[in-house]
Design a protein around this motif. Structure first.
Motif, PDB file in Angstrom:
ATOM      1  N   SER A 255      50.658  44.163  32.645  1.00  0.00           N
ATOM      2  CA  SER A 255      49.055  44.240  32.401  1.00  0.00           C
ATOM      3  C   SER A 255      48.446  44.955  33.945  1.00  0.00           C
ATOM      4  O   SER A 255      49.506  45.301  34.844  1.00  0.00           O
ATOM      5  CB  SER A 255      48.330  42.931  33.013  1.00  0.00           C
ATOM      6  N   SER A 258      49.736  44.895  37.814  1.00  0.00           N
ATOM      7  CA  SER A 258      50.545  43.998  38.369  1.00  0.00           C
ATOM      8  C   SER A 258      51.729  43.157  38.792  1.00  0.00           C
ATOM      9  O   SER A 258      51.878  42.599  39.571  1.00  0.00           O
ATOM     10  CB  SER A 258      50.552  42.793  37.024  1.00  0.00           C
ATOM     11  N   LYS A 300      43.822  37.203  28.251  1.00  0.00           N
ATOM     12  CA  LYS A 300      43.597  37.279  29.765  1.00  0.00           C
ATOM     13  C   LYS A 300      44.307  38.409  30.075  1.00  0.00           C
ATOM     14  O   LYS A 300      43.935  39.046  30.894  1.00  0.00           O
ATOM     15  CB  LYS A 300      44.102  36.271  30.654  1.00  0.00           C
ATOM     16  N   HIS A 301      45.868  39.329  29.203  1.00  0.00           N
ATOM     17  CA  HIS A 301      46.038  39.863  30.176  1.00  0.00           C
ATOM     18  C   HIS A 301      45.086  41.255  29.825  1.00  0.00           C
ATOM     19  O   HIS A 301      45.110  42.219  30.877  1.00  0.00           O
ATOM     20  CB  HIS A 301      47.031  40.609  28.877  1.00  0.00           C
ATOM     21  N   ARG A 303      41.524  41.326  29.764  1.00  0.00           N
ATOM     22  CA  ARG A 303      40.307  41.016  31.068  1.00  0.00           C
ATOM     23  C   ARG A 303      40.744  41.474  32.263  1.00  0.00           C
ATOM     24  O   ARG A 303      40.377  42.213  32.662  1.00  0.00           O
ATOM     25  CB  ARG A 303      40.158  39.789  30.764  1.00  0.00           C
ATOM     26  N   ASN A 304      41.904  40.424  32.412  1.00  0.00           N
ATOM     27  CA  ASN A 304      42.493  41.003  33.900  1.00  0.00           C
ATOM     28  C   ASN A 304      42.478  42.418  33.811  1.00  0.00           C
ATOM     29  O   ASN A 304      42.545  43.389  35.349  1.00  0.00           O
ATOM     30  CB  ASN A 304      43.755  40.028  33.967  1.00  0.00           C
ATOM     31  N   SER A 305      43.542  43.540  32.361  1.00  0.00           N
ATOM     32  CA  SER A 305      44.055  45.101  33.229  1.00  0.00           C
ATOM     33  C   SER A 305      42.550  45.907  33.447  1.00  0.00           C
ATOM     34  O   SER A 305      42.546  46.586  34.266  1.00  0.00           O
ATOM     35  CB  SER A 305      44.444  45.210  32.224  1.00  0.00           C
ATOM     36  N   GLN A 307      39.424  44.573  34.374  1.00  0.00           N
ATOM     37  CA  GLN A 307      38.739  43.733  35.502  1.00  0.00           C
ATOM     38  C   GLN A 307      39.714  44.287  37.168  1.00  0.00           C
ATOM     39  O   GLN A 307      39.211  45.073  37.691  1.00  0.00           O
ATOM     40  CB  GLN A 307      38.742  42.254  35.646  1.00  0.00           C
ATOM     41  N   THR A 308      41.213  44.555  37.153  1.00  0.00           N
ATOM     42  CA  THR A 308      42.018  45.802  37.992  1.00  0.00           C
ATOM     43  C   THR A 308      42.211  46.813  37.813  1.00  0.00           C
ATOM     44  O   THR A 308      41.140  47.448  39.100  1.00  0.00           O
ATOM     45  CB  THR A 308      43.655  45.014  37.346  1.00  0.00           C
ATOM     46  N   ASP A 311      38.609  47.272  39.711  1.00  0.00           N
ATOM     47  CA  ASP A 311      38.346  46.736  41.765  1.00  0.00           C
ATOM     48  C   ASP A 311      39.455  47.684  41.757  1.00  0.00           C
ATOM     49  O   ASP A 311      38.411  48.127  43.586  1.00  0.00           O
ATOM     50  CB  ASP A 311      39.238  44.816  41.352  1.00  0.00           C
TER      51      ASP A 311
END
Ligand code: XUL
Ligand code: MN
Length: 349
Positions: A255, A258, A300-301, A303-305, A307-308, A311
């Motif tokens: 991700s 990560s 989720k990877h 979504r997280n990528s 979102q990161t 951010d």
């Protein structure tokens, strides 16, 4: 430098929701239908999808032109129904028996012909699903032992193949996605510098650019943000595959952010400061779920990528550049170093 204040558009490929198989073990998740993957894209706020030619038309080598056209139209309709666009199509030139020893630079002319014909089909598919970009990940253009190929000839064969595509379709754009190794030991076009150099010896350099994948730059021992800056200076950063990578290992497709948040921050910064996206460039996320991830949550990877990225974009936009300029003017890079670290951690410097 002007910043692009538009909205970033994100994409991923069907292969980014996978079954978790690796060279040492089988699949651990069931395959998901294309429709489901498109739904995930929609639900997570992605605007587009990326494709391999046979993600669109399965068993492509066995299909007639009429079948290819019919299936492509069906996928295009699915995309439209989900409100998604197609960013690019990439020919899968590493799977068929003809590509065992390379595609465009294969020593066997019959195999080279296969690779060229396959890519023309890929261009037809791209046109049918509304993508102008063809991505070439030159997976097997390289060597396992140096003596097996003449490097200069191989590079020129790749150039000739690209010329054929530029002439086949006067609208097509070719995006080279460099990677230094894996599956080959040593790639002929290992870095973005090589890819851009190659673009200039084609018949239409204006239609040949690059896609930079973070992990591929790291595998070459380079900083992805610096690679992106180099391509941007040439106006040839036409897509990215953001992800992360823990050093010189296999291509991990972790991700985004990560493993090394600061490295990810600098990638977002270089894109933002160059107004990336203003000419329609996408933010592609070439990330894989961990093999340990269960079926129901193997998205989720993505979504997280995403979102990161958002951010970190906030971190880029809230950086005190005046303070940064002071540190630079004083050449106090220790202070600058601490300021960046503190800013990323959200604490006082
Ligand atoms: C391989 C890789 C591919 C390309 C598309 O390492 O990144 O998925 O992005 O062919
Ligand atoms: Mn990639």
């Amino acid at each position: 430098m002007a910043e692009y204040k538009g909205r970033y558009r994100f994409s991923f490929g069907p292969w980014n929701i996978d079954q978790g198989g690796d060279p040492f073990g089988p699949a651990v998740r069931k395959p998901e239908l294309l429709k489901k993957k498109m739904q995930v894209a929609r639900d997570l706020g992605f605007d587009g999808m990326q494709w391999h030619d046979d993600d669109v038309v399965e068993d492509l080598d066995k299909k007639t032109a009429a079948e290819i056209s019919k299936t492509s139209k069906r996928v295009k309709k699915m995309l439209d129904d989900h409100g998604l666009e197609a960013e690019f199509v990439a020919p899968r030139l590493w799977f068929a028996p003809e590509t065992v020893d390379g595609a465009y630079s294969n020593p066997d002319p019959k195999c080279r012909r296969y690779a060229i014909e396959r890519t023309k089909k890929c261009i037809d598919i791209a046109n049918a699903i509304g993508a102008r970009n063809i991505v070439l990940w030159l997976a097997r253009e390289g060597t396992y032992i140096r003596e097996s190929k003449v490097g200069r000839e191989g590079v020129l064969m790749i150039r000739d193949a690209i010329n054929t595509f530029l002439e086949y379709d006067p609208q097509v754009r070719i995006l080279i996605e460099p990677k230094p190794n894996e599956p080959v030991d040593s790639a002929l076009i290992p870095t973005i510098g090589h890819a851009i150099g190659l673009s200039y010896i084609t018949v239409d350099p204006r239609r040949v650019g690059g896609l930079i994948e973070s992990a591929h730059s790291i595998l070459a021992g380079l900083d992805p943000a610096d690679d992106m800056a180099y391509a941007l200076a040439h106006k040839k950063l036409w897509s990215v595959h953001l992800n992360d990578q823990g050093g010189l290992k296999f291509d991990e497709d972790k991700s985004f952010g990560s493993y090394n948040l600061r490295r990810a921050f600098n990638q977002v910064r270089v894109l933002e400061e160059a107004s990336y996206g203003r000419n329609g460039e996408w933010v592609g996320l070439d990330v894989k779920a961990m093999r340990t991830q269960k079926q129901a949550v193997a998205w989720k990877h993505l979504r997280n990528s995403k979102q990161t990225f958002m951010d970190l974009l906030e971190k880029v936009r809230t950086l005190d550049t005046k303070l940064e300029a002071q540190f630079k003017a004083q050449r106090d890079y220790e202070e600058l170093d601490r300021y960046i670290v503190a800013h990323l951690m959200g604490v006082k410097a």
